[in-house]
Each structure stands twice: as C-alpha cells, then as structure tokens.
Design an enzyme around this catalytic site. Structure first.
Site, PDB file in Angstrom:
ATOM      1  N   HIS A   8       0.718  -1.007  -0.039  1.00  0.00           N
ATOM      2  CA  HIS A   8      -0.149   0.027  -0.120  1.00  0.00           C
ATOM      3  C   HIS A   8       0.840   1.216   0.058  1.00  0.00           C
ATOM      4  O   HIS A   8       1.883   1.372   0.655  1.00  0.00           O
ATOM      5  CB  HIS A   8      -0.847   0.011   1.030  1.00  0.00           C
ATOM      6  CG  HIS A   8      -1.827   1.139   1.331  1.00  0.00           C
ATOM      7  ND1 HIS A   8      -1.487   2.458   1.669  1.00  0.00           N
ATOM      8  CD2 HIS A   8      -3.256   0.836   1.183  1.00  0.00           C
ATOM      9  CE1 HIS A   8      -2.842   3.012   1.584  1.00  0.00           C
ATOM     10  NE2 HIS A   8      -3.690   2.113   1.336  1.00  0.00           N
ATOM     11  N   ASP A  11       2.767  -4.109   8.114  1.00  0.00           N
ATOM     12  CA  ASP A  11       1.484  -3.333   7.782  1.00  0.00           C
ATOM     13  C   ASP A  11       0.562  -4.536   8.057  1.00  0.00           C
ATOM     14  O   ASP A  11       0.205  -5.252   7.360  1.00  0.00           O
ATOM     15  CB  ASP A  11       1.339  -2.754   6.380  1.00  0.00           C
ATOM     16  CG  ASP A  11       0.058  -2.306   6.143  1.00  0.00           C
ATOM     17  OD1 ASP A  11      -0.683  -2.316   7.087  1.00  0.00           O
ATOM     18  OD2 ASP A  11      -0.036  -1.789   4.998  1.00  0.00           O
ATOM     19  N   GLN A  21      -4.853  -5.157   7.029  1.00  0.00           N
ATOM     20  CA  GLN A  21      -5.949  -6.222   6.490  1.00  0.00           C
ATOM     21  C   GLN A  21      -5.722  -7.568   7.308  1.00  0.00           C
ATOM     22  O   GLN A  21      -6.781  -8.368   7.013  1.00  0.00           O
ATOM     23  CB  GLN A  21      -5.561  -6.565   4.993  1.00  0.00           C
ATOM     24  CG  GLN A  21      -5.614  -5.403   4.124  1.00  0.00           C
ATOM     25  CD  GLN A  21      -7.114  -4.814   4.226  1.00  0.00           C
ATOM     26  OE1 GLN A  21      -8.160  -5.433   4.692  1.00  0.00           O
ATOM     27  NE2 GLN A  21      -7.094  -3.443   3.817  1.00  0.00           N
ATOM     28  N   LYS A  28     -10.950  -0.603  10.238  1.00  0.00           N
ATOM     29  CA  LYS A  28     -11.155  -1.991   9.731  1.00  0.00           C
ATOM     30  C   LYS A  28     -11.253  -3.250  10.530  1.00  0.00           C
ATOM     31  O   LYS A  28     -11.507  -4.098  10.014  1.00  0.00           O
ATOM     32  CB  LYS A  28      -9.717  -2.047   8.766  1.00  0.00           C
ATOM     33  CG  LYS A  28      -9.400  -0.964   7.743  1.00  0.00           C
ATOM     34  CD  LYS A  28      -8.045  -1.544   6.783  1.00  0.00           C
ATOM     35  CE  LYS A  28      -7.553  -0.176   6.153  1.00  0.00           C
ATOM     36  NZ  LYS A  28      -8.389   0.086   5.135  1.00  0.00           N
ATOM     37  N   CYS A  30      -4.719   2.401  -3.687  1.00  0.00           N
ATOM     38  CA  CYS A  30      -3.499   2.873  -3.158  1.00  0.00           C
ATOM     39  C   CYS A  30      -2.306   1.956  -3.268  1.00  0.00           C
ATOM     40  O   CYS A  30      -1.432   1.833  -2.377  1.00  0.00           O
ATOM     41  CB  CYS A  30      -3.818   3.471  -1.614  1.00  0.00           C
ATOM     42  SG  CYS A  30      -4.726   4.538  -1.361  1.00  0.00           S
TER      43      CYS A  30
END
Length: 407
Positions: A125, A202, A205, A228, A365
């Site tokens: 991302h 990261d 998700q 999220k 993104c």
C-alpha cells in the site's frame, strides 16, 4: 454448479448482519478492506463515552477524569493483548498510516543513513511505500523491491535473497489489500534478523481476519487501524518491540509527551506516552476496545473461516463467467480483485451500485502493484464478518448484468 449448491457445501457461516445498524436490507456492502461497518456494540460504546462518561484523560484529578483515564488505558491493554503484545509497547495513533510515518521519522531518522537499504515488496500500500521513499530521499538510503510470484504472493525466496548487510529495514504487508495474499511473516522476520535488519509489518488487513501474535511472528513493528477492525476512524495501533521503542526519539511535540519543559531544555516521558502528543482520541480508544471485545466474542478464527468460505464461493462463481479475470491466489484472505473484460472497473462498480452492491474500484493505493498486474485499476470485493451468501449472489448477478449492458 448453481450458486445454491456452493452454499450447500460451504462451512457453517456466521449470521451477524443484524448487529450492524448501517446495513439496510438488500444492500450488499463488500468494501470492508477499505473500512468495516460498525456493530451496534461499538456505536453504543462511543455514544456512552461522549454522552455519559466523557472527560479528558491523564490530566484531571476529579473522579470522572480518573475513570476515563482508566478506560483509555484499559483500551491500550486490550489492543496489546489482541496481538499478544504488552501495553508499554503499544502506542495509539490516528491509523496505520501515521504509525508507519512515526517509525520512519523517529526510528528511521535515527538509524537510517547514506548507503543503507530499505526492502519493500511489489504489493505494498502507498502508506508502506511513501514514508520510506521520503526517508530515503532525506537520508540518502536506497530502496529495494521484492517481486511477486505469478499468482500474486510475495516471492519470499527472492525477498530473502535481497536482504544484505546494508539492509536496515524490511517492511511488508501481512495481507495484501488488493490480492488478499498472506505473507509468511515469521519466515521473513527470521531472515531479516539473521542479517541484522528490523521488520515492520502493515497489519491493516490481517488484524480484522487473522489471529496475530507479534511475538510468534517475530515482528519489530506492527501497525493496524481500528476502522478496518469494526472500530471507529481516527485511531490505530503501533506496537514496537520494547527494546527498540525505548531507544526511539519523540516525533511530535506538545502536551502529555513531556517530563519537564524549560525554554532551554525539554525532557520527555517514557514510551508509549512519549509518542502521544496532545489530547488523544479518547472516544476512539473506547470504540476500539469495544470492537476488540466484539471480535473476540465472535472469534477471529470464525471470522476468517466465514470470509474464506464466501470468497471461495465468489471465486468459483466468477470464474465461470466469460471475460472475468480474477487476481491473486485462490486461498486469499477475504479480498478478491477482478476485471470484467475491457470494462473499466469504475463502470463495473457503478452498475453494481445500481443493484445495491458496494465494491471498491481503482488502484487501491497500490499503483506499483497495478503496474505489475498490467492494469490501471481493478474492481475489488472484500468480505467481512457481516457478509452473507446473499451478498455473493447479488455480486454475481450484478456482474452478469454488467456484461449484458456492455454486450
């Protein structure tokens, strides 16, 4: 095979749609990878924080302020426990984007210099690319990029081969926000540490759909966003291994992050408070805590199984449609990107919206990944705990209608 037959052989699915007041009957919301809808428990916790319990934290000596401070710090404890970290390693930030920028500007500026190398991957991302590009530009460091396998996973063998003595940081997505592919973080961490490099993950998700254990994974930095994870916007979590966190200088200055202030000298609070300048997002932390309780009540493993079952059905149904191209591995985690012939993804999304199906369309993104895929954009359906078999059926029907409209 008819769609109903797929459902008949699917694992037991969750039935949680009724807990989400912003989901009207007949609306298929398939954009959870962008932001998740909020269960009633989270909305009520935020409402009570403002309407019944509100006061500032860490400052007031009156009872309500003390109680709110306890609730705020309880949220930190919950966020740390959710990923098997410690509260004194856990920083509240505005989101994962701010978390990665914090690392780049604090740890990065103190540890990265000319000739050092930062290793990223093709599927990152922008939030896990741009801060490192900015750091490299101001320090003279270099960026390396690990390739992907043909089906859209991080090529871990190639990534490991790129880690050299000059590599100071490896930064990777735990789960791709476009392809849903899951990285073997523990394997990457071991290889990075063997060469003296640190690993930033990261986890945006991953946190809503996978059981995360930062200790077992071997991460040095782990970031995720509340919105999220069925929580509010404007708050996220940065976990940093304690031995690293204690060495990091402050990034932003202001109230709450200081020990003593004089015009000629400032001393700073210990971590994590050193990185939380100003009045924090108090109700956001309360909402995040409620979201974590809700997810733990449902069970992260159950959510993962639910999403994977629906995604498997969607892949099977869409793969039988002429001109539909699916991206990413078959065992992706809750996220499916696709193209419908030469139809622009924005047109696909617009027609789906006419049929009450909400998906994402664009580069997500992740422009470097789009270039690797050879497309300007993709359509993306992303599943969540509140997704249903009916949502999948509406998605498939909407794509069939799109094909008819475009001939």
């Amino acid at each position: 095979m008819p769609l109903a037959a797929h459902f008949a052989i699917a694992p037991a699915l969750l039935d949680l749609r009724g807990e989400f007041p912003a989901l009207p009957e007949g609306w298929a919301y398939l954009d959870a990878a962008a932001t998740a809808q909020k269960p009633r428990a989270v909305i009520e916790a935020i409402e009570q924080a403002y309407a019944r319990d509100y006061a500032t934290v860490h400052r007031g000596v009156y009872a309500r302020s003390a109680h709110m401070t306890e609730a705020y710090e309880a949220a930190r404890e919950a966020a740390a426990r959710f990923i098997n970290g410690r509260a004194d390693e856990t920083i509240f930030v505005r989101g994962a984007t701010e978390a990665i920028n914090l690392v780049a500007n604090s740890w990065g500026d103190a540890n990265i210099g000319p000739g050092d190398r930062i290793l990223l991957t093709q599927l990152e991302h922008h939030a896990n690319i741009v801060p490192w590009r900015m750091l490299a530009d101001r320090t003279g460091a270099e960026i390396d990029v690990a390739p992907l396998t043909e089906d859209g996973r991080i090529d871990e063998a190639a990534l490991i081969a790129l880690i050299g003595p000059a590599t100071k940081l490896v930064a990777v997505a735990h789960v791709s926000n476009v392809l849903g592919s899951v990285a073997d973080i523990a394997k990457i961490a071991a290889s990075a540490h063997a060469m003296g490099a640190k690993l930033l993950v990261d986890g945006c998700q991953a946190a809503p759909r996978l059981a995360v254990d930062v200790v077992a994974l071997g991460a040095d930095f782990y970031a995720f966003s509340a919105h999220k994870l069925y929580g509010p916007t404007g708050i996220g979590v940065l976990w940093v291994r304690k031995s690293i966190l204690d060495t990091m200088p402050p990034w932003q200055g202001g109230g709450a992050m200081i020990d003593e202030v004089r015009f000629e000298r400032v001393t700073y609070a210990s971590a994590p408070q050193r990185f939380e300048a100003g009045t924090p997002h108090i109700a956001g932390a309360i909402g995040l805590h409620a979201a974590i309780r809700w997810v733990e009540g449902v069970g992260i493993e159950a959510i993962d199984a639910h999403e994977r079952a629906l995604l498997g059905i969607a892949r099977a149904e869409l793969s039988r449609l002429n001109s539909v191209r699916l991206f990413g591995p078959a065992d992706s985690a809750g996220i499916l990107s696709f193209a419908v012939g030469a139809i622009h993804p924005h047109d696909v999304a617009t027609i789906l919206d006419e049929g009450a199906v909400a998906i994402r369309a664009g580069h997500h993104c992740a422009q470097p990944l789009m270039r690797w895929l050879g497309v300007p954009a993709t359509a993306r359906a992303s599943f969540s705990a509140h997704s249903t078999e009916g949502d999948v059926a509406k998605l498939v029907a909407g794509i069939e209608r799109t094909q008819r409209i475009f001939g």
